[in-house]
Motif scaffolding. Structure first.
Motif, PDB file in Angstrom:
ATOM      1  N   PHE A  38       0.837  -1.201   0.000  1.00 29.08           N
ATOM      2  CA  PHE A  38       0.000   0.000   0.000  1.00 29.08           C
ATOM      3  C   PHE A  38       0.873   1.253   0.000  1.00 29.08           C
ATOM      4  CE2 PHE A  38      -1.919   3.315   2.741  1.00 29.08           C
ATOM      5  CZ  PHE A  38      -3.007   3.656   1.962  1.00 29.08           C
ATOM      6  N   VAL A  39       1.880   1.298   0.872  1.00 27.61           N
ATOM      7  CA  VAL A  39       2.766   2.458   0.972  1.00 27.61           C
ATOM      8  C   VAL A  39       3.538   2.657  -0.334  1.00 27.61           C
ATOM      9  CG1 VAL A  39       4.805   3.382   2.163  1.00 27.61           C
ATOM     10  CG2 VAL A  39       2.939   2.366   3.479  1.00 27.61           C
ATOM     11  N   ALA A  40       4.079   1.558  -0.882  1.00 30.64           N
ATOM     12  CA  ALA A  40       4.829   1.658  -2.138  1.00 30.64           C
ATOM     13  C   ALA A  40       3.916   2.115  -3.275  1.00 30.64           C
ATOM     14  CB  ALA A  40       5.478   0.317  -2.470  1.00 30.64           C
ATOM     15  N   GLY A  41       2.675   1.632  -3.297  1.00 31.65           N
ATOM     16  CA  GLY A  41       1.721   2.050  -4.322  1.00 31.65           C
ATOM     17  C   GLY A  41       1.397   3.525  -4.233  1.00 31.65           C
ATOM     18  N   ASN A  42       1.248   4.040  -3.007  1.00 34.43           N
ATOM     19  CA  ASN A  42       1.004   5.478  -2.830  1.00 34.43           C
ATOM     20  C   ASN A  42       2.168   6.299  -3.353  1.00 34.43           C
ATOM     21  OD1 ASN A  42      -1.536   5.472  -1.774  1.00 34.43           O
ATOM     22  ND2 ASN A  42      -0.928   5.917   0.308  1.00 34.43           N
ATOM     23  N   ALA A  43       3.378   5.810  -3.128  1.00 31.11           N
ATOM     24  CA  ALA A  43       4.574   6.555  -3.551  1.00 31.11           C
ATOM     25  C   ALA A  43       4.694   6.629  -5.067  1.00 31.11           C
ATOM     26  CB  ALA A  43       5.829   5.912  -2.965  1.00 31.11           C
ATOM     27  N   LYS A  44       4.008   5.733  -5.771  1.00 33.72           N
ATOM     28  CA  LYS A  44       4.054   5.750  -7.238  1.00 33.72           C
ATOM     29  C   LYS A  44       2.974   6.636  -7.823  1.00 33.72           C
ATOM     30  CE  LYS A  44       6.064   1.192  -7.573  1.00 33.72           C
ATOM     31  NZ  LYS A  44       5.833  -0.218  -7.766  1.00 33.72           N
ATOM     32  N   GLY A  45       2.280   7.373  -6.961  1.00 33.16           N
ATOM     33  CA  GLY A  45       1.203   8.244  -7.424  1.00 33.16           C
ATOM     34  C   GLY A  45       1.721   9.341  -8.334  1.00 33.16           C
ATOM     35  N   GLU A  46       0.787  10.115  -8.856  1.00 34.52           N
ATOM     36  CA  GLU A  46       1.131  11.167  -9.803  1.00 34.52           C
ATOM     37  C   GLU A  46       0.840  12.550  -9.249  1.00 34.52           C
ATOM     38  OE1 GLU A  46      -0.985  10.188 -13.361  1.00 34.52           O
ATOM     39  OE2 GLU A  46       0.287   8.464 -13.768  1.00 34.52           O
ATOM     40  N   GLY A  47       0.650  12.650  -7.962  1.00 34.23           N
ATOM     41  CA  GLY A  47       0.313  13.939  -7.373  1.00 34.23           C
ATOM     42  C   GLY A  47       1.515  14.825  -7.131  1.00 34.23           C
ATOM     43  N   GLU A  48       1.230  15.992  -6.598  1.00 31.82           N
ATOM     44  CA  GLU A  48       2.262  16.938  -6.197  1.00 31.82           C
ATOM     45  C   GLU A  48       2.228  17.018  -4.675  1.00 31.82           C
ATOM     46  OE1 GLU A  48       3.785  21.458  -7.286  1.00 31.82           O
ATOM     47  OE2 GLU A  48       2.046  20.628  -8.289  1.00 31.82           O
ATOM     48  N   LEU A  49       3.374  16.811  -4.041  1.00 29.10           N
ATOM     49  CA  LEU A  49       3.459  16.792  -2.588  1.00 29.10           C
ATOM     50  C   LEU A  49       3.529  18.215  -2.052  1.00 29.10           C
ATOM     51  CD1 LEU A  49       6.070  13.916  -2.181  1.00 29.10           C
ATOM     52  CD2 LEU A  49       3.563  13.756  -2.202  1.00 29.10           C
ATOM     53  N   VAL A  50       2.882  18.440  -0.913  1.00 25.35           N
ATOM     54  CA  VAL A  50       2.831  19.754  -0.296  1.00 25.35           C
ATOM     55  C   VAL A  50       3.318  19.616   1.146  1.00 25.35           C
ATOM     56  CG1 VAL A  50       1.327  21.668   0.394  1.00 25.35           C
ATOM     57  CG2 VAL A  50       0.860  20.418  -1.736  1.00 25.35           C
ATOM     58  N   PHE A  51       4.245  20.520   1.520  1.00 21.30           N
ATOM     59  CA  PHE A  51       4.815  20.489   2.867  1.00 21.30           C
ATOM     60  C   PHE A  51       4.854  21.881   3.469  1.00 21.30           C
ATOM     61  CE2 PHE A  51       7.329  17.299   0.424  1.00 21.30           C
ATOM     62  CZ  PHE A  51       6.996  16.160   1.123  1.00 21.30           C
ATOM     63  N   TYR A  62      16.080  13.019   4.763  1.00 21.37           N
ATOM     64  CA  TYR A  62      16.064  11.555   4.745  1.00 21.37           C
ATOM     65  C   TYR A  62      15.911  10.955   3.352  1.00 21.37           C
ATOM     66  CZ  TYR A  62      14.595   6.756   5.529  1.00 21.37           C
ATOM     67  OH  TYR A  62      14.484   5.391   5.465  1.00 21.37           O
ATOM     68  N   TRP A  63      14.861  11.325   2.627  1.00 18.32           N
ATOM     69  CA  TRP A  63      14.502  10.620   1.398  1.00 18.32           C
ATOM     70  C   TRP A  63      15.557  10.651   0.294  1.00 18.32           C
ATOM     71  CZ3 TRP A  63      11.499   6.810   1.797  1.00 18.32           C
ATOM     72  CH2 TRP A  63      10.472   6.815   2.738  1.00 18.32           C
ATOM     73  N   PRO A  64      16.313  11.697   0.099  1.00 23.15           N
ATOM     74  CA  PRO A  64      17.340  11.664  -0.950  1.00 23.15           C
ATOM     75  C   PRO A  64      18.570  10.816  -0.579  1.00 23.15           C
ATOM     76  CG  PRO A  64      16.669  13.926  -0.506  1.00 23.15           C
ATOM     77  CD  PRO A  64      16.105  13.071   0.585  1.00 23.15           C
ATOM     78  N   GLY A  65      18.684  10.393   0.660  1.00 25.08           N
ATOM     79  CA  GLY A  65      19.891   9.711   1.122  1.00 25.08           C
ATOM     80  C   GLY A  65      19.902   8.211   0.865  1.00 25.08           C
ATOM     81  N   PRO A  66      21.061   7.593   1.057  1.00 30.44           N
ATOM     82  CA  PRO A  66      21.220   6.161   0.794  1.00 30.44           C
ATOM     83  C   PRO A  66      20.416   5.278   1.751  1.00 30.44           C
ATOM     84  CG  PRO A  66      23.230   7.078   1.755  1.00 30.44           C
ATOM     85  CD  PRO A  66      22.316   8.231   1.468  1.00 30.44           C
ATOM     86  N   GLN A  67      20.191   5.728   2.989  1.00 33.94           N
ATOM     87  CA  GLN A  67      19.431   4.901   3.929  1.00 33.94           C
ATOM     88  C   GLN A  67      17.990   4.735   3.466  1.00 33.94           C
ATOM     89  OE1 GLN A  67      20.948   3.282   6.593  1.00 33.94           O
ATOM     90  NE2 GLN A  67      19.046   2.138   6.589  1.00 33.94           N
ATOM     91  N   ALA A  68      17.387   5.799   2.941  1.00 33.07           N
ATOM     92  CA  ALA A  68      16.013   5.713   2.432  1.00 33.07           C
ATOM     93  C   ALA A  68      15.941   4.753   1.252  1.00 33.07           C
ATOM     94  CB  ALA A  68      15.512   7.093   2.027  1.00 33.07           C
ATOM     95  N   ALA A  69      16.926   4.837   0.358  1.00 31.54           N
ATOM     96  CA  ALA A  69      16.959   3.937  -0.805  1.00 31.54           C
ATOM     97  C   ALA A  69      17.092   2.489  -0.361  1.00 31.54           C
ATOM     98  CB  ALA A  69      18.102   4.326  -1.732  1.00 31.54           C
ATOM     99  N   ALA A  72      13.447   1.672   1.876  1.00 25.96           N
ATOM    100  CA  ALA A  72      12.189   1.681   1.121  1.00 25.96           C
ATOM    101  C   ALA A  72      12.449   2.223  -0.281  1.00 25.96           C
ATOM    102  CB  ALA A  72      11.155   2.523   1.847  1.00 25.96           C
ATOM    103  N   PRO A  73      13.050   1.411  -1.153  1.00 28.80           N
ATOM    104  CA  PRO A  73      13.462   1.925  -2.460  1.00 28.80           C
ATOM    105  C   PRO A  73      12.324   2.508  -3.303  1.00 28.80           C
ATOM    106  CG  PRO A  73      13.857  -0.460  -2.286  1.00 28.80           C
ATOM    107  CD  PRO A  73      13.408   0.022  -0.946  1.00 28.80           C
ATOM    108  N   ALA A  74      11.160   1.861  -3.325  1.00 33.30           N
ATOM    109  CA  ALA A  74      10.051   2.368  -4.142  1.00 33.30           C
ATOM    110  C   ALA A  74       9.535   3.700  -3.598  1.00 33.30           C
ATOM    111  CB  ALA A  74       8.914   1.346  -4.198  1.00 33.30           C
ATOM    112  N   VAL A  75       9.449   3.799  -2.277  1.00 35.79           N
ATOM    113  CA  VAL A  75       8.972   5.036  -1.667  1.00 35.79           C
ATOM    114  C   VAL A  75       9.997   6.150  -1.892  1.00 35.79           C
ATOM    115  CG1 VAL A  75       8.250   6.152   0.483  1.00 35.79           C
ATOM    116  CG2 VAL A  75       7.612   3.773   0.035  1.00 35.79           C
ATOM    117  N   ALA A  76      11.272   5.832  -1.713  1.00 38.87           N
ATOM    118  CA  ALA A  76      12.323   6.842  -1.918  1.00 38.87           C
ATOM    119  C   ALA A  76      12.295   7.360  -3.350  1.00 38.87           C
ATOM    120  CB  ALA A  76      13.696   6.255  -1.589  1.00 38.87           C
ATOM    121  N   GLU A  77      12.133   6.469  -4.302  1.00 35.15           N
ATOM    122  CA  GLU A  77      12.081   6.890  -5.708  1.00 35.15           C
ATOM    123  C   GLU A  77      10.916   7.848  -5.940  1.00 35.15           C
ATOM    124  OE1 GLU A  77      11.525   5.054 -10.189  1.00 35.15           O
ATOM    125  OE2 GLU A  77      11.988   3.696  -8.547  1.00 35.15           O
TER     126      GLU A  77
END
Length: 188
Positions: A38-51, A62-69, A72-77
């Motif tokens: 479910f989490v990996a599928g959400n990360a493959k969405g086509e939306g624009e993230l807002v923070f 976190y996410w651009p770093g090697p630990q995230a890859a 959770a490689p699919a989520v990091a991508e």
């Protein structure tokens, strides 16, 4: 018009961060294939993230770093490749791939974003902007993951809200790890 959704994880006592601002509890102990898919599928969405600034800085560290890859490689991508917007009055620049900084009034600028062409918008974390945009009636959907954990104290997503928001449940889904997805839309 693009839709604006919130995707956030909450404790059973409805906090999205603990009393120190930590959200890492929401990403631990998820040994559940269905949940991970479910989490990996959400990360493959086509939306624009807002923070907001705080969540942006946490995610960008976190996410651009090697630990995230590794973790959770699919989520990091997805996190690294999706377009992102950060609202901040104090940041002067952003360095995370595909991110734009918006310094203007949150409500006014969000209305503009919703009127731009493109995919839907999704707020992650960022409780202070969730409360302000909920107050302004700009959020179209709330996707809340309730974690089987009690924090005792922390921050709610709706701190500072001055009016009642009535919601209609549109979906619920339980996962083997005890997490429950609740999807709501504001009642018109």
């Amino acid at each position: 018009m693009r839709k604006l959704a919130v995707f956030n994880q909450l404790s059973l006592d409805a906090y999205f961060t603990d009393n120190r601002g930590d959200m890492s509890w929401a990403h631990k102990g998820h040994d559940d294939k269905e949940w991970n898919d479910f989490v990996a599928g959400n990360a493959k969405g086509e939306g624009e993230l807002v923070f907001g600034r705080v969540t942006y800085q946490m995610m960008a560290s976190y996410w651009p770093g090697p630990q995230a890859a590794k973790d959770a490689p699919a989520v990091a991508e997805g996190m690294n490749n999706l377009p992102k917007v950060v609202f901040s009055r104090t940041l002067t620049s952003v360095s995370w791939k595909n991110t734009r900084l918006i310094k203007g009034d949150l409500v006014t600028e969000t209305r503009k974003l919703k009127n731009e062409p493109g995919n839907d918008l999704v707020i992650l974390g960022s409780g202070s902007i969730v409360a302000q945009l909920a107050e302004a009636g700009l959020i179209d959907e709330y996707q809340l993951i309730v974690n089987p954990l009690v924090l005792g104290q922390g921050r709610t997503l709706f701190e500072g809200l001055s009016r009642r928001l009535n919601m209609a449940l549109t979906e619920s889904r339980a996962f083997g790890n005890g997490n429950v997805l609740l999807r709501y839309e504001p009642k018109k």
